[in-house]
Scaffold this motif. Structure first.
Motif, mmCIF file in Angstrom:
data_model
loop_
_atom_site.group_PDB
_atom_site.id
_atom_site.type_symbol
_atom_site.label_atom_id
_atom_site.label_comp_id
_atom_site.label_asym_id
_atom_site.label_seq_id
_atom_site.Cartn_x
_atom_site.Cartn_y
_atom_site.Cartn_z
ATOM 1 N N PHE A 196 13.756 49.737 69.512
ATOM 2 C CA PHE A 196 14.740 50.469 68.721
ATOM 3 C C PHE A 196 16.162 50.303 69.258
ATOM 4 O O PHE A 196 16.365 50.082 70.446
ATOM 5 C CB PHE A 196 14.376 51.964 68.680
ATOM 6 C CG PHE A 196 13.070 52.235 67.994
ATOM 7 C CD1 PHE A 196 13.003 52.369 66.623
ATOM 8 C CD2 PHE A 196 11.895 52.323 68.722
ATOM 9 C CE1 PHE A 196 11.795 52.601 65.985
ATOM 10 C CE2 PHE A 196 10.684 52.550 68.102
ATOM 11 C CZ PHE A 196 10.629 52.690 66.732
ATOM 12 N N GLN A 197 17.100 50.435 68.337
ATOM 13 C CA GLN A 197 18.512 50.366 68.681
ATOM 14 C C GLN A 197 19.053 51.789 68.819
ATOM 15 O O GLN A 197 18.926 52.609 67.902
ATOM 16 C CB GLN A 197 19.297 49.629 67.587
ATOM 17 C CG GLN A 197 20.780 49.480 67.870
ATOM 18 C CD GLN A 197 21.062 48.591 69.072
ATOM 19 O OE1 GLN A 197 20.452 47.539 69.213
ATOM 20 N NE2 GLN A 197 21.947 49.019 69.943
ATOM 21 N N PHE A 198 19.641 52.070 69.961
ATOM 22 C CA PHE A 198 20.151 53.422 70.215
ATOM 23 C C PHE A 198 21.669 53.410 70.353
ATOM 24 O O PHE A 198 22.267 52.403 70.731
ATOM 25 C CB PHE A 198 19.524 53.991 71.491
ATOM 26 C CG PHE A 198 18.032 54.077 71.441
ATOM 27 C CD1 PHE A 198 17.413 55.159 70.852
ATOM 28 C CD2 PHE A 198 17.235 53.066 71.953
ATOM 29 C CE1 PHE A 198 16.037 55.246 70.785
ATOM 30 C CE2 PHE A 198 15.857 53.131 71.885
ATOM 31 C CZ PHE A 198 15.258 54.228 71.297
ATOM 32 N N LEU A 199 22.264 54.534 70.055
ATOM 33 C CA LEU A 199 23.705 54.679 70.250
ATOM 34 C C LEU A 199 24.021 54.726 71.738
ATOM 35 O O LEU A 199 23.310 55.359 72.510
ATOM 36 C CB LEU A 199 24.200 55.968 69.600
ATOM 37 C CG LEU A 199 24.393 55.967 68.081
ATOM 38 C CD1 LEU A 199 24.826 57.351 67.629
ATOM 39 C CD2 LEU A 199 25.413 54.929 67.651
ATOM 40 N N GLY A 200 25.113 54.078 72.122
ATOM 41 C CA GLY A 200 25.552 54.107 73.503
ATOM 42 C C GLY A 200 26.434 55.310 73.802
ATOM 43 O O GLY A 200 26.929 55.989 72.890
#
Length: 324
Positions: A196-200
């Motif tokens: 998954f792509q997560f917010l930094g």
């Protein structure tokens, strides 16, 4: 005690079960995982014995986790037992909140020192999508009850996704009106977390500051782990970040982990450590177990290397199996 790099190890996360009543998509598949056999999971008396040994080498802060810790029968008895160990300064709990309302009064009576509630969104539709089977209203009700206990140290843990439906601003607003700290946790790329792509952290800060103004670094320590915090004008609580990849904090790591099957892990990334269950059940003395723990801590790696694709001995288990 100190490891070979001079870091003081005084904090352990103890998983008491790999079972969970949710199926969060970054933690396990919808059908669940192959669960450990009950006989393979540490008994409470074994955990208590290990906690006494941990205390003897300077570990004084304990986090009870899972899976979902509250699904294990009589988990409150274990918490009471650990609280009674002289030298243990703090016992806290991480929970998804589903059973928290039911057990909160007993937790307070047991003098739990703090509760971390995993809550990724207040949006009912998004909560259902993330957890697959969860009802956010159940967790909201538990949170409202928790907030009546003004002396209880409460943190909300959010895994920030790259989705507008999650609406992290709503979560941040809880810290404005209540003495609750909101923490955004960057998931380490373990198990399903790799998918998954997560917010930094920088993206999240930008969103928050666009609504609430400049975030100011808060220099005091809040809790046992590596989170760093910010203050916002007019807020009762603080905003924290645990950014293990983008803001690496291995140089100040003070923790080790015990899985529900009794395996002591000194770094989340790697699959090496020491099998304390085998020692317990083979008749090893407290001194022998203590020496094994000390040896493992002295071999604790300097840092994780999640961005290095050539690393060997990398952990293959899911977070629910390790103890999230």
């Amino acid at each position: 005690m100190q490891d070979r790099y001079g870091r003081t190890i005084d904090y352990i996360r103890i998983s008491i079960t790999d079972r969970c009543n949710l199926r969060c998509m970054y933690c396990m598949p919808q059908e669940g995982i192959e669960l450990c056999k009950c006989d393979d999971i540490l008994r409470y008396e074994e955990i208590i014995r290990l906690c006494r040994i941990f205390e003897s080498i300077g570990i004084s802060k304990i986090k009870i986790t899972g899976g979902e810790a509250l699904v294990r029968k009589d988990a409150l008895d274990l918490i009471r037992g650990i609280k009674n160990i002289e030298g243990i300064k703090q016992v806290t709990l991480t929970t998804n909140g589903v059973l928290l309302e039911k057990y909160l009064d007993e937790l307070v009576e047991a003098k739990i020192d703090g509760i971390n509630i995993s809550l990724d969104t207040l949006n009912a539709e998004e909560f259902k999508r993330i957890t697959r089977i969860g009802d956010v209203e159940t967790v909201k009700k538990a949170l409202q009850k928790v907030l009546t206990h003004k002396d209880l140290n409460i943190k909300l843990n959010c895994v920030p996704f790259d989705t507008s439906k999650q609406n992290i601003i709503d979560l941040v607003g809880i810290a404005k009106e209540n003495n609750v700290h909101i923490r955004f946790i960057e998931v380490m790329p373990i198990g399903f977390g790799k998918l998954f792509q997560f917010l930094g952290e920088d993206q999240i800060k930008q969103q928050i500051e666009s609504v609430y103004g400049k975030m100011k670094p808060f220099e005091q320590k809040l809790g046992n782990g590596p989170s760093h915090y910010y203050s916002l004008d007019g807020f009762q609580g603080k905003i924290g970040f645990i950014s293990a990849i983008s803001h690496k904090f291995c140089h100040e790591c003070n923790r080790i982990r015990l899985t529900c099957t009794g395996y002591l892990k000194t770094c989340l990334q790697y699959d090496f450590g020491v099998d304390l269950r085998a020692l317990l059940r083979s008749g090893a003395s407290d001194e022998q177990i203590k020496m094994a723990i000390e040896k493992a801590i002295m071999a604790k790696p300097l840092e994780h290397s999640f961005l290095d694709k050539s690393i060997e001995s990398e952990e293959q288990a899911t977070m629910s199996a390790i103890g999230g």
